[in-house]
Write a protein that holds these residues in place. Structure first.
Motif, PDB file in Angstrom:
ATOM      1  N   HIS A  91       8.932  -3.020  14.505  1.00 17.05           N
ATOM      2  CA  HIS A  91       8.011  -2.571  13.470  1.00 17.05           C
ATOM      3  C   HIS A  91       8.753  -1.624  12.531  1.00 17.05           C
ATOM      4  CE1 HIS A  91       7.855   1.017  16.041  1.00 17.05           C
ATOM      5  NE2 HIS A  91       7.427   1.681  14.971  1.00 17.05           N
ATOM      6  N   VAL A  92       8.209  -1.442  11.339  1.00 20.74           N
ATOM      7  CA  VAL A  92       8.667  -0.384  10.449  1.00 20.74           C
ATOM      8  C   VAL A  92       7.580   0.673  10.400  1.00 20.74           C
ATOM      9  CG1 VAL A  92      10.183  -1.824   9.036  1.00 20.74           C
ATOM     10  CG2 VAL A  92       7.766  -1.587   8.400  1.00 20.74           C
ATOM     11  N   ASP A  93       7.966   1.843   9.937  1.00 22.20           N
ATOM     12  CA  ASP A  93       6.984   2.919   9.843  1.00 22.20           C
ATOM     13  C   ASP A  93       6.160   2.817   8.567  1.00 22.20           C
ATOM     14  OD1 ASP A  93       7.761   4.817  12.243  1.00 22.20           O
ATOM     15  OD2 ASP A  93       9.618   4.091  11.336  1.00 22.20           O
ATOM     16  N   ILE A  94       6.806   2.396   7.475  1.00 19.61           N
ATOM     17  CA  ILE A  94       6.101   2.229   6.198  1.00 19.61           C
ATOM     18  C   ILE A  94       6.507   0.891   5.585  1.00 19.61           C
ATOM     19  CG2 ILE A  94       5.632   3.193   3.917  1.00 19.61           C
ATOM     20  CD1 ILE A  94       6.728   5.879   4.928  1.00 19.61           C
ATOM     21  N   PHE A  95       5.526   0.120   5.161  1.00 16.41           N
ATOM     22  CA  PHE A  95       5.786  -1.117   4.430  1.00 16.41           C
ATOM     23  C   PHE A  95       5.113  -1.019   3.067  1.00 16.41           C
ATOM     24  CE2 PHE A  95       4.752  -5.575   3.262  1.00 16.41           C
ATOM     25  CZ  PHE A  95       6.056  -6.034   3.122  1.00 16.41           C
ATOM     26  N   TYR A  96       5.880  -1.289   2.020  1.00 16.20           N
ATOM     27  CA  TYR A  96       5.399  -1.179   0.647  1.00 16.20           C
ATOM     28  C   TYR A  96       5.234  -2.546  -0.019  1.00 16.20           C
ATOM     29  CZ  TYR A  96       7.256   3.712   0.349  1.00 16.20           C
ATOM     30  OH  TYR A  96       7.548   5.042   0.512  1.00 16.20           O
ATOM     31  N   HIS A  97       4.217  -2.645  -0.889  1.00 10.58           N
ATOM     32  CA  HIS A  97       4.271  -3.683  -1.913  1.00 10.58           C
ATOM     33  C   HIS A  97       5.091  -3.106  -3.058  1.00 10.58           C
ATOM     34  CE1 HIS A  97       2.403  -6.467  -5.093  1.00 10.58           C
ATOM     35  NE2 HIS A  97       3.346  -7.112  -4.422  1.00 10.58           N
ATOM     36  N   HIS A  98       6.173  -3.785  -3.392  1.00 13.19           N
ATOM     37  CA  HIS A  98       7.224  -3.210  -4.240  1.00 13.19           C
ATOM     38  C   HIS A  98       6.833  -3.085  -5.709  1.00 13.19           C
ATOM     39  CE1 HIS A  98      11.941  -2.976  -4.177  1.00 13.19           C
ATOM     40  NE2 HIS A  98      11.401  -1.951  -4.766  1.00 13.19           N
ATOM     41  N   ARG A  99       5.966  -3.954  -6.180  1.00 13.02           N
ATOM     42  CA  ARG A  99       5.532  -3.886  -7.579  1.00 13.02           C
ATOM     43  C   ARG A  99       4.241  -4.674  -7.735  1.00 13.02           C
ATOM     44  NH1 ARG A  99       9.113  -8.278 -11.067  1.00 13.02           N
ATOM     45  NH2 ARG A  99       9.139  -9.922  -9.484  1.00 13.02           N
ATOM     46  N   PRO A 100       3.426  -4.366  -8.724  1.00 14.70           N
ATOM     47  CA  PRO A 100       2.187  -5.125  -8.930  1.00 14.70           C
ATOM     48  C   PRO A 100       2.479  -6.588  -9.249  1.00 14.70           C
ATOM     49  CG  PRO A 100       2.150  -3.073 -10.172  1.00 14.70           C
ATOM     50  CD  PRO A 100       3.545  -3.238  -9.662  1.00 14.70           C
ATOM     51  N   ASP A 101       1.593  -7.452  -8.803  1.00 11.70           N
ATOM     52  CA  ASP A 101       1.687  -8.888  -9.103  1.00 11.70           C
ATOM     53  C   ASP A 101       0.429  -9.300  -9.857  1.00 11.70           C
ATOM     54  OD1 ASP A 101       1.949 -11.593  -9.229  1.00 11.70           O
ATOM     55  OD2 ASP A 101       1.742 -11.952  -7.073  1.00 11.70           O
ATOM     56  N   PRO A 102       0.521  -9.489 -11.180  1.00 12.54           N
ATOM     57  CA  PRO A 102      -0.678  -9.816 -11.958  1.00 12.54           C
ATOM     58  C   PRO A 102      -1.261 -11.184 -11.633  1.00 12.54           C
ATOM     59  CG  PRO A 102       1.298 -10.020 -13.313  1.00 12.54           C
ATOM     60  CD  PRO A 102       1.736  -9.413 -12.011  1.00 12.54           C
ATOM     61  N   GLU A 135      -7.111  -7.739  -4.230  1.00  9.56           N
ATOM     62  CA  GLU A 135      -7.777  -7.769  -2.935  1.00  9.56           C
ATOM     63  C   GLU A 135      -6.933  -8.508  -1.898  1.00  9.56           C
ATOM     64  OE1 GLU A 135     -10.847  -7.232  -6.091  1.00  9.56           O
ATOM     65  OE2 GLU A 135      -9.095  -8.537  -5.800  1.00  9.56           O
ATOM     66  N   GLU A 136      -6.277  -9.589  -2.300  1.00  5.34           N
ATOM     67  CA  GLU A 136      -5.438 -10.341  -1.359  1.00  5.34           C
ATOM     68  C   GLU A 136      -4.227  -9.519  -0.923  1.00  5.34           C
ATOM     69  OE1 GLU A 136      -2.639 -14.353  -1.064  1.00  5.34           O
ATOM     70  OE2 GLU A 136      -4.175 -14.242  -2.612  1.00  5.34           O
ATOM     71  N   THR A 137      -3.593  -8.863  -1.891  1.00  9.62           N
ATOM     72  CA  THR A 137      -2.407  -8.068  -1.567  1.00  9.62           C
ATOM     73  C   THR A 137      -2.754  -6.922  -0.629  1.00  9.62           C
ATOM     74  OG1 THR A 137      -1.396  -8.629  -3.699  1.00  9.62           O
ATOM     75  CG2 THR A 137      -0.541  -6.695  -2.548  1.00  9.62           C
ATOM     76  N   MET A 138      -3.834  -6.208  -0.933  1.00  8.72           N
ATOM     77  CA  MET A 138      -4.207  -5.080  -0.090  1.00  8.72           C
ATOM     78  C   MET A 138      -4.702  -5.552   1.277  1.00  8.72           C
ATOM     79  SD  MET A 138      -3.334  -2.523  -1.859  1.00  8.72           S
ATOM     80  CE  MET A 138      -2.094  -3.510  -2.749  1.00  8.72           C
ATOM     81  N   ASP A 139      -5.381  -6.687   1.333  1.00  7.89           N
ATOM     82  CA  ASP A 139      -5.804  -7.227   2.626  1.00  7.89           C
ATOM     83  C   ASP A 139      -4.587  -7.600   3.459  1.00  7.89           C
ATOM     84  OD1 ASP A 139      -7.972  -8.305   4.440  1.00  7.89           O
ATOM     85  OD2 ASP A 139      -6.806 -10.129   4.110  1.00  7.89           O
ATOM     86  N   ALA A 140      -3.530  -8.109   2.812  1.00  6.78           N
ATOM     87  CA  ALA A 140      -2.301  -8.434   3.534  1.00  6.78           C
ATOM     88  C   ALA A 140      -1.660  -7.180   4.109  1.00  6.78           C
ATOM     89  CB  ALA A 140      -1.324  -9.155   2.598  1.00  6.78           C
ATOM     90  N   LEU A 141      -1.658  -6.083   3.335  1.00  7.79           N
ATOM     91  CA  LEU A 141      -1.097  -4.825   3.841  1.00  7.79           C
ATOM     92  C   LEU A 141      -1.912  -4.320   5.027  1.00  7.79           C
ATOM     93  CD1 LEU A 141      -0.179  -2.882   0.557  1.00  7.79           C
ATOM     94  CD2 LEU A 141       1.290  -4.312   1.996  1.00  7.79           C
ATOM     95  N   ALA A 142      -3.230  -4.408   4.935  1.00  2.62           N
ATOM     96  CA  ALA A 142      -4.067  -3.972   6.058  1.00  2.62           C
ATOM     97  C   ALA A 142      -3.815  -4.831   7.294  1.00  2.62           C
ATOM     98  CB  ALA A 142      -5.539  -4.019   5.658  1.00  2.62           C
TER      99      ALA A 142
END
Length: 337
Positions: free
Chosen positions: A135-146, A151-158
């Motif tokens: 595992h990693v301690d922090i995973f980022y979405h690196h930049r916005p995807d227009p 909702e899909e991106t944030m659901d993937a992070l969750a």
């Protein structure tokens, strides 16, 4: 790598660097974090990588920041760090904050870029294999995807947190309004947004136009990348452009055309202010970023251990303060850019 003496971490490694709470979370980060965008690819020396990581950890720098495409070539930074972590830091994994990201192009076809659930989950699985961790301690979405619903991106992070692949999630390069909405969606999912990673330095102050306020309102930490403007805010460019510099090589954001006579005069003026404070220009630039109460950490790059030592020295309590006269002088210098 096997011929290197076994690493023994410094006993007093937590005695120097101050730690700051990340937003409204329970996590603290050192005021200095080590970014591995450059200097950890296949073109770099493994011995120098090892010395730099050891030096950083011995000084209390526990956060090592990566992304799937760091190298060159893409992915090689994670591979090198994974090997070094296994050799030197396996006994200290619980003392490390490892972060990685996905969002820029990493592979061919429609699934190697963006913010889809497909790309983010697959990319993190690949990163975990390269780093040889579960595992990693922090995973980022690196930049916005227009092109992908937020909702899909944030659901993937969750989902990534719920699956155990990461302990926390964050975003990078998000503008204020999008950051607020991303934070709202993550909060609703039960996985709050831990941290935001924007570009911020004396020469690039865009985040003062609303992002810092948004982060404070949402309780999200802030870690600034490029606090030295890709090396521009150091003493390397006071006289000429060094042949081995990023500007000369065209590496990263910095180009020779950025070093206009006016810009060089600004750097020289800032350097004079730094000297009156008993600091190098780089140390003052880091301290200036860290003066914000909402700034959790600054993310430095380092090609050798001494650069880490210099950065940590900038966080001494006496060096972080700025009186009104000094801040005014800095603004005058910047107005000439």
């Amino acid at each position: 790598m096997s011929s290197t003496p076994p690493y023994q971490a410094a006993v007093q490694r937590y005695d120097t660097l101050p730690y700051r709470r990340c937003g409204r979370s329970g996590l603290k980060l050192g005021a200095v974090s080590l970014g591995l965008w450059h200097n950890f690819g296949d073109v770099d020396r493994v011995d120098t990588m090892r010395e730099t990581l050891r030096c950083a950890f011995d000084l209390g720098v526990t956060h090592f920041d990566l992304a799937n495409n760091y190298g060159p070539p893409p992915g090689s930074a994670e591979e090198h760090v994974g090997a070094l972590l296994k050799q030197d830091f396996s006994a200290h994994r619980d003392e490390l904050i490892l972060s990685t990201k996905a969002g820029y192009r990493m592979g061919p076809g429609p699934y190697g870029d963006g913010g889809s659930r497909k790309y983010l989950v697959a990319s993190l699985d690949q990163s975990l294999r390269r780093m040889q961790v579960d595992h990693v301690d922090i995973f980022y979405h690196h930049r916005p995807d227009p092109d992908t619903p937020l909702e899909e991106t944030m659901d993937a992070l969750a989902h990534i947190v719920r699956s155990g692949r990461a302990l926390y999630v964050g975003v990078s390069n998000y503008p204020p309004a999008l950051l607020r909405e991303a934070a709202r969606l993550l909060r609703a999912s039960g996985t709050p947004c831990l941290i935001h990673q924007p570009r911020y330095n004396l020469l690039d102050r865009q985040i003062e136009g609303g992002l810092l306020d948004a982060l404070a309102d949402e309780g999200v930490g802030c870690i600034a990348f490029s606090p030295l403007a890709q090396g521009l805010l150091t003493d390397r460019y006071l006289c000429e452009i060094p042949a081995d510099s990023r500007a000369a090589k065209g590496v990263g954001f910095l180009r020779p055309t950025d070093l206009t006579p006016q810009r060089l005069r600004t750097i020289a003026a800032l350097n004079r202010i730094a000297l009156t404070r008993g600091q190098t220009l780089a140390q003052m630039a880091l301290a200036w970023v860290l003066r914000h109460p909402g700034m959790t950490s600054v993310l430095i790059g380092a090609s050798r251990p001494q650069q880490v030592r210099d950065a940590v020295a900038a966080t001494a309590t006496a060096q972080l303060g700025f009186d009104a006269q000094t801040l005014a002088a800095i603004e005058v210098a910047l107005a000439g850019r």
